[in-house]
Scaffold this active site. Structure first.
Site, PDB file in Angstrom:
ATOM      1  N   MET A   1       0.845  -1.202   0.000  1.00  0.00           N
ATOM      2  CA  MET A   1       0.000   0.000   0.000  1.00  0.00           C
ATOM      3  C   MET A   1       0.881   1.252   0.000  1.00  0.00           C
ATOM      4  O   MET A   1       0.429   2.341   0.344  1.00  0.00           O
ATOM      5  CB  MET A   1      -0.932  -0.001   1.210  1.00  0.00           C
ATOM      6  N   GLY A   2       2.148   1.075  -0.369  1.00  0.00           N
ATOM      7  CA  GLY A   2       3.036   2.238  -0.453  1.00  0.00           C
ATOM      8  C   GLY A   2       3.567   2.653   0.906  1.00  0.00           C
ATOM      9  O   GLY A   2       3.520   1.882   1.861  1.00  0.00           O
ATOM     10  N   ALA A   3       4.116   3.896   0.980  1.00  0.00           N
ATOM     11  CA  ALA A   3       4.806   4.381   2.190  1.00  0.00           C
ATOM     12  C   ALA A   3       5.851   3.335   2.595  1.00  0.00           C
ATOM     13  O   ALA A   3       5.859   2.830   3.718  1.00  0.00           O
ATOM     14  CB  ALA A   3       3.824   4.665   3.316  1.00  0.00           C
TER      15      ALA A   3
ATOM     16  N   HIS B   1       9.517  -3.649   3.233  1.00  0.00           N
ATOM     17  CA  HIS B   1       9.120  -3.842   1.833  1.00  0.00           C
ATOM     18  C   HIS B   1      10.348  -4.106   0.958  1.00  0.00           C
ATOM     19  O   HIS B   1      10.314  -4.943   0.055  1.00  0.00           O
ATOM     20  CB  HIS B   1       8.403  -2.595   1.294  1.00  0.00           C
TER      21      HIS B   1
ATOM     22  N   GLN C   1     -10.231  -2.161   2.993  1.00  0.00           N
ATOM     23  CA  GLN C   1      -9.695  -2.821   4.186  1.00  0.00           C
ATOM     24  C   GLN C   1      -9.556  -1.875   5.378  1.00  0.00           C
ATOM     25  O   GLN C   1      -9.079  -2.281   6.432  1.00  0.00           O
ATOM     26  CB  GLN C   1      -8.374  -3.532   3.885  1.00  0.00           C
TER      27      GLN C   1
ATOM     28  N   GLU D   1       5.901 -11.170   7.649  1.00  0.00           N
ATOM     29  CA  GLU D   1       5.343 -11.871   8.809  1.00  0.00           C
ATOM     30  C   GLU D   1       4.898 -10.920   9.923  1.00  0.00           C
ATOM     31  O   GLU D   1       4.315 -11.367  10.903  1.00  0.00           O
ATOM     32  CB  GLU D   1       6.373 -12.869   9.367  1.00  0.00           C
ATOM     33  N   LYS D   2       5.179  -9.636   9.778  1.00  0.00           N
ATOM     34  CA  LYS D   2       4.615  -8.710  10.782  1.00  0.00           C
ATOM     35  C   LYS D   2       3.084  -8.838  10.768  1.00  0.00           C
ATOM     36  O   LYS D   2       2.439  -8.825  11.799  1.00  0.00           O
ATOM     37  CB  LYS D   2       5.017  -7.263  10.514  1.00  0.00           C
ATOM     38  N   ASP D   3       2.545  -8.984   9.567  1.00  0.00           N
ATOM     39  CA  ASP D   3       1.103  -9.208   9.408  1.00  0.00           C
ATOM     40  C   ASP D   3       0.877 -10.719   9.277  1.00  0.00           C
ATOM     41  O   ASP D   3       0.455 -11.204   8.231  1.00  0.00           O
ATOM     42  CB  ASP D   3       0.595  -8.472   8.161  1.00  0.00           C
TER      43      ASP D   3
ATOM     44  N   SER E   1       4.538   1.161   7.898  1.00  0.00           N
ATOM     45  CA  SER E   1       4.277   2.463   7.266  1.00  0.00           C
ATOM     46  C   SER E   1       3.673   3.435   8.277  1.00  0.00           C
ATOM     47  O   SER E   1       3.840   4.644   8.174  1.00  0.00           O
ATOM     48  CB  SER E   1       3.320   2.291   6.095  1.00  0.00           C
TER      49      SER E   1
HETATM   50  O1  PAF Z   1      -0.081  -5.661   3.794  1.00  0.00           O
HETATM   51  C1  PAF Z   1      -0.485  -4.769   3.015  1.00  0.00           C
HETATM   52  O2  PAF Z   1       0.208  -3.816   2.701  1.00  0.00           O
HETATM   53  C2  PAF Z   1      -1.891  -4.880   2.456  1.00  0.00           C
HETATM   54  O3  PAF Z   1      -2.765  -5.436   3.374  1.00  0.00           O
HETATM   55  C3  PAF Z   1      -1.950  -5.619   1.117  1.00  0.00           C
HETATM   56  C4  PAF Z   1      -1.528  -7.075   1.275  1.00  0.00           C
HETATM   57  C5  PAF Z   1      -1.049  -4.944   0.097  1.00  0.00           C
HETATM   58  C6  PAF Z   1      -3.385  -5.597   0.583  1.00  0.00           C
HETATM   59  O4  PAF Z   1      -3.853  -4.300   0.383  1.00  0.00           O
END
Ligand code: PAF
Length: 253
Positions: A30-32, A37, A61, A148-150, A186
């Site tokens: 989602m950038g930033a 990343h 989301q 894996e943070k998410d 981010s």
């Molecule tokens: O983890 C993210 O940045 C977002 O949830 C993703 C997987 C790009 C979906 O919008």
């Protein structure tokens, strides 16, 4: 690195790569962008002939409109960072490209998406899984990389790929941390200097605490507003708020 705005344009390129037998890695974001990343892009570039990254701040989301509004956006800077990290293409579509149906069609997981973050962010994972299914389908990649943070998000996306027989392999990548232990995110750039100074205590408490109740109490004493601390999937998960900024993290038990 080429920046692509439309799905039709990307599909043409993807088909040409497939005809040549080139493997493609995909890093949706989602950038930033931050070092977390960058690590995903570097891994993809090392394991595939070409790497596609995407930047799309996915409105479906976000459960809180203010969070969507405040979400950091920095496309020019992000594009430079992606190019320097080894991405060959950046897909940056508008809302209408990805949601021609206006989100009438959506994906729902009915069990694990209701736990942990799902219990605190209603419909959040419906939006994540829907956009990820769209993106994976459009990308047509051999492999896709998720941090894996998410971890809950990673597990749900892995389940999605299995449930819908997607050809893309879902690859988990370790959480990248600041020197003081704070997981890269981010949202960290939205922290005030005081909140940033206190934020590493979240990871310290999650890693060192004896049990979830004690950790919740400790975090509350340190000034965090605690959404949850819970153990699941062999990990300890937490979500806290430092002022308006929500931080999540998890550690292996
Ligand atoms: O983890 C993210 O940045 C977002 O949830 C993703 C997987 C790009 C979906 O919008």
């Amino acid at each position: 690195m080429r920046i692509i705005r439309t799905i039709a344009r990307w599909r043409g390129l993807q088909k040409a790569h497939a005809r040549k037998g080139l493997t493609l890695g995909f890093v949706p974001t989602m950038g930033a962008l931050h070092a977390g990343h960058v690590s995903l892009v570097k891994k993809s570039a090392a394991e595939n002939d070409r790497t596609l990254a995407s930047i799309f701040v996915n409105p479906t989301q976000f459960d809180d409109p203010r969070d969507l509004e405040n979400y950091p956006r920095a496309l020019e800077r992000d594009a430079k960072l992606l190019a320097a990290s080894g991405a060959d293409y950046l897909l940056a579509p508008e809302y209408g490209e990805l949601y021609p149906d206006g989100y009438r069609y959506r994906v729902q997981e009915t069990v694990d998406s209701k736990l942990l973050c799902g219990a605190h962010r209603p419909d959040h994972f419906d939006g994540v899984l829907t956009v990820v299914l769209k993106l994976l389908h459009i990308a047509g990649a051999r492999r896709a990389y998720f941090g894996e943070k998410d971890y809950q998000q990673y597990l749900l996306i892995k389940g999605l790929a299995e449930a819908f027989f997607l050809d893309t392999e879902i690859i988990p990548c370790p959480t990248v941390r600041e020197a003081d232990g704070l997981a890269m995110s981010s949202r960290n750039m939205l922290l005030t200097p005081e909140q940033r100074a206190a934020a590493p205590q979240f990871h310290t408490a999650l890693s060192a605490g004896k049990n979830t109740a004690a950790i919740r109490r400790l975090l509350a004493r340190k000034g965090f507003s605690v959404d949850y601390v819970a153990e699941k999937y062999g990990r300890r998960f937490g979500a806290v708020r430092a002022g308006k900024v929500r931080l999540i993290d998890n550690v292996k038990i």
